[in-house]
Design a protein around this motif. Structure first.
Motif, PDB file in Angstrom:
ATOM      1  N   LEU A 126       0.818  -1.151   0.029  1.00 38.27           N
ATOM      2  CA  LEU A 126       0.149   0.171  -0.007  1.00 38.27           C
ATOM      3  C   LEU A 126       0.789   1.027  -0.032  1.00 38.27           C
ATOM      4  CD1 LEU A 126      -2.795  -1.114   2.471  1.00 38.27           C
ATOM      5  CD2 LEU A 126      -3.053  -0.663   0.138  1.00 38.27           C
ATOM      6  N   ALA A 127       1.925   1.301   0.683  1.00 38.02           N
ATOM      7  CA  ALA A 127       2.894   2.507   0.647  1.00 38.02           C
ATOM      8  C   ALA A 127       3.415   2.554  -0.563  1.00 38.02           C
ATOM      9  CB  ALA A 127       3.910   2.187   2.006  1.00 38.02           C
ATOM     10  N   ALA A 128       3.935   1.465  -1.445  1.00 40.76           N
ATOM     11  CA  ALA A 128       4.460   1.520  -2.711  1.00 40.76           C
ATOM     12  C   ALA A 128       3.569   2.341  -3.570  1.00 40.76           C
ATOM     13  CB  ALA A 128       4.798   0.337  -3.010  1.00 40.76           C
ATOM     14  N   THR A 129       2.270   2.131  -3.474  1.00 44.76           N
ATOM     15  CA  THR A 129       1.149   2.883  -4.406  1.00 44.76           C
ATOM     16  C   THR A 129       0.825   3.984  -3.816  1.00 44.76           C
ATOM     17  OG1 THR A 129      -0.722   1.625  -3.169  1.00 44.76           O
ATOM     18  CG2 THR A 129       0.256   0.364  -4.859  1.00 44.76           C
ATOM     19  N   GLY A 130       1.443   4.579  -2.836  1.00 48.30           N
ATOM     20  CA  GLY A 130       0.881   5.861  -2.368  1.00 48.30           C
ATOM     21  C   GLY A 130      -0.521   5.965  -1.692  1.00 48.30           C
TER      22      GLY A 130
END
Length: 135
Positions: A126-130
């Motif tokens: 989720l963090a990688a997708t913003g």
């Protein structure tokens, strides 16, 4: 040979934070959900588990699989894996700890070390997708 435990989990984001739950007697946070009962489909299990654990009702028509993650099982013998099918779904009600749940929290990526391996993987993705707050 590895033992594999099948689980289902609900991915629920609120203002860039991931809903997670901690059970009584455990230190780590997990995605809310659990094991399907014999003869139960994954979506049926998810609806039941979330009602039992958080006191909210998922709309069965909106239950959609988003990712399946296989990771080491916390607190189990070496070689035990958890295969978690993660879903999103609309809900009614306010999540509240019920039954085996001691605490719920809305986590950011900065909380990842307080979580199970599966939950860390979801936080990372989720963090990688913003879509998740970083800290």
């Amino acid at each position: 040979m590895n033992r594999v435990i099948e689980k289902v989990a609900w991915i629920q984001l609120d203002a860039g934070r991931l809903l997670a739950a901690r059970t009584h007697g455990r230190d780590l946070f997990y995605l809310p959900g659990g094991k399907p009962a014999p003869g139960e489909t994954h979506p049926e299990a998810l609806v039941r588990e979330i009602r039992e654990e958080l006191g909210v009702t998922l709309d069965p028509a909106t239950v959609l699989p988003v990712v399946c993650i296989e990771a080491p099982a916390d607190g189990k013998p070496a070689g035990t894996l958890v295969r978690t099918t993660c879903f999103t779904a609309d809900h009614s009600g306010t999540p509240t700890p019920c039954g085996e749940i001691a605490e719920i929290a809305h986590l950011t990526h900065g909380d990842r070390l307080r979580t199970s391996a599966t939950t860390r993987e979801v936080l990372d993705r989720l963090a990688a997708t913003g879509r998740l707050l970083r800290w």
